[in-house]
Design a protein around this motif. Sequence first.
Motif, short mmCIF file in Angstrom:
data_model
loop_
_atom_site.label_atom_id
_atom_site.label_comp_id
_atom_site.label_asym_id
_atom_site.label_seq_id
_atom_site.Cartn_x
_atom_site.Cartn_y
_atom_site.Cartn_z
N ALA A 29 0.83 -1.20 0.00
CA ALA A 29 0.00 0.00 0.00
C ALA A 29 0.87 1.26 0.00
N LEU A 30 1.95 1.23 0.77
CA LEU A 30 2.86 2.39 0.82
C LEU A 30 3.54 2.59 -0.52
N ALA A 31 4.03 1.49 -1.11
CA ALA A 31 4.71 1.59 -2.41
C ALA A 31 3.74 2.08 -3.48
N GLY A 35 4.23 5.48 -5.41
CA GLY A 35 4.39 5.36 -6.86
C GLY A 35 3.45 6.28 -7.61
N LEU A 36 2.20 6.34 -7.17
CA LEU A 36 1.23 7.23 -7.83
C LEU A 36 1.63 8.69 -7.67
N HIS A 37 2.09 9.06 -6.48
CA HIS A 37 2.54 10.44 -6.27
C HIS A 37 3.78 10.75 -7.10
N ALA A 38 4.65 9.76 -7.26
CA ALA A 38 5.83 9.97 -8.09
C ALA A 38 5.44 10.20 -9.55
N LEU A 39 4.50 9.42 -10.04
CA LEU A 39 4.04 9.61 -11.42
C LEU A 39 3.37 10.97 -11.58
N ALA A 40 2.59 11.37 -10.56
CA ALA A 40 1.95 12.69 -10.62
C ALA A 40 2.99 13.80 -10.65
N ALA A 41 4.05 13.63 -9.86
CA ALA A 41 5.13 14.63 -9.82
C ALA A 41 5.84 14.69 -11.17
N ILE A 42 6.09 13.53 -11.78
CA ILE A 42 6.80 13.48 -13.06
C ILE A 42 5.98 14.17 -14.16
N PHE A 87 -6.05 9.65 -7.73
CA PHE A 87 -5.86 8.28 -7.26
C PHE A 87 -4.76 8.20 -6.20
N ALA A 88 -3.76 9.07 -6.31
CA ALA A 88 -2.67 9.07 -5.32
C ALA A 88 -3.20 9.49 -3.95
N HIS A 89 -4.03 10.54 -3.92
CA HIS A 89 -4.60 10.98 -2.65
C HIS A 89 -5.55 9.93 -2.08
N PHE A 90 -6.28 9.25 -2.94
CA PHE A 90 -7.17 8.19 -2.48
C PHE A 90 -6.37 7.05 -1.85
#
Length: 604
Positions: A29-31, A35-42, A87-90
């Motif tokens: 769940a943490l990864a 991962g979603l936040h990393a993709l959003a940042a990219i 989805f990252a915040h969810f």
Amino acid sequence: MTARDSLPVADRAQVRRYARSLLRRHPRALAGALGLHALAAITGLAAPRLLGDLVEAISRGTGAVTVDRIALAIAGFVLAQAVLIRFAHFASARLGERVLAELREEFVDRILAIPLSTVERAGTGDLLTRSSRDVAALSRSVRFAVPETLIAIVTAFFVIGAVLLTDPLLMLPALVAVPILWLATRWYLRRATPGYLAENAAYSDITDGISETVEGSRTTEALRQQARRRARTDADIGRSYAAERYTLFLRTVYFPLAETGYVLPVVTTLVFGGWFYVEGWVTLGEITAATLYVQQLMDPIDRLLSWLDEVQVGGASLARLLGVAQRPDAAESTAEPTAGSTAEPTDDPADGTVSPDRPVDQRLAAHDVRYAYQPGRDVLHGVNLTLTPGERLAMVGPSGAGKSTLGRLLAGIHRPGSGSVTVGGVPLADLPLADLRTEVALVTQEHHVFLGTLRDNLTMVRPDATDDQVRAALAAVDALDWAEQLPAGLETEVGSGHHQLSAAQAQQLALARLVLADPHTLVLDEATSLLDPRAARHLERSLAAVLRGRTVIAIAHRLHSAHDADRVAVVEDGRITELGPHAELVAADGSYAALWRSWHGDRT
């Protein structure tokens, strides 16, 4: 621990260890969330680079053919980033709620493991504050501060990488903020945690004082102590005000310095970027992209530093919640059970301790037992007592003689300061919880009706009990008649806000729990004190059939129970001064005979 010391507080190393252990429980769940936040940042890094390319194209006179393409690309990346952020915040919220649920469950376990004497010396206000204010603060940190901090770190990492890929030279001007932010943050963190701990402790004092004032309002009025109670409240509020003013001072120093650190990098990047462009070291497009990246970097840093204050509040609250599990009382290592429940020590084989051997029989024995609530002030002095399985022992004596304390040791609630209390040759307080419940149970004059049905209140000690077994337990304590007359019988909702049971009915309920728990030894500490003498006598006679074959230790002031017992133990000044059958002690004309004559005379 002194009479009004707070409960312990975990240190930073323990808090960090526990936080890491929580995160390690949910690696996927943490990864996934990171991962979603990393993709959003990219995806958020595309727009500055594309705008830089647009500026470079315009400076070369080719911008007309690329504006539409770049605008569409930027729109696509912005849309993708919005979807990924959603989805990252969810994912972060779901992980936070799961972690928060575990924290709450473990905190409840810690609360139930605290000896009552520890809470009494600390004051209930401290525990109430930890259960309410600290849990609420930690809830906000877990739900918002921790996820936002992780998001900020991930975003800042990728933005810095984007600046370095654009041109490492343009990263240098942004470093001017590092010393300011580093020194300010270091100064703040060194003082924030102790400050917030002091603030929470001061709030505990307020809660403790107010709860005492409310609970003892009649006594306060009778003794005309209103002025003293007001002075206590004013002093507590004054300490709380000073503690909150200190943490406010920390924020008023730290946040302006942090804001300065946000503005300087953008300014220096533009100034030095212009110089680098004049020197021909960088292009105009690279300056544009780098400046936008540095400006974009300020958002995660601002978020990180803003939520850092909330993380410190949450960290201080977590330290206080974890500290509940730490007991400074060396003599007390077991839990105080709810009245009517079985004794539950905190020794748990799951924590790596070696489980003791099983008792070889049901013989309960105390050998040279000493016990002190405060070091150097023994309340029991070398007590020796051996009970034969199936024996009924009455424990009598003046108030404050140590009867209840000895009863708790015999029930495995407290561990002796020296000497031993064993069942079947095994130290009672060392038995695992599941084993101890089958050996000894304690019910005191204090009792609690839990929110739920009458059936739930009974089967909490034996979830698999059938209706016939529940009714038999109620019948054994003369409670079946009134229980069946309730609006919904066993399904009647009782407890706060629902059907109220009388004090006598609540005590019968606690005794019925014991019948269902079915231990071989019972310790009854003033168990029938809230019943009138005639009802108590009737109840004890009804219990006799259920208790036959079990070892019973009855602590009471009503000496009719001593008359019916196999033996009587007279406790005076923390010692057993007389021990034997009722008739022999009366004939001996000692302390018990004097008690008997006094009580019997009052009854006639």
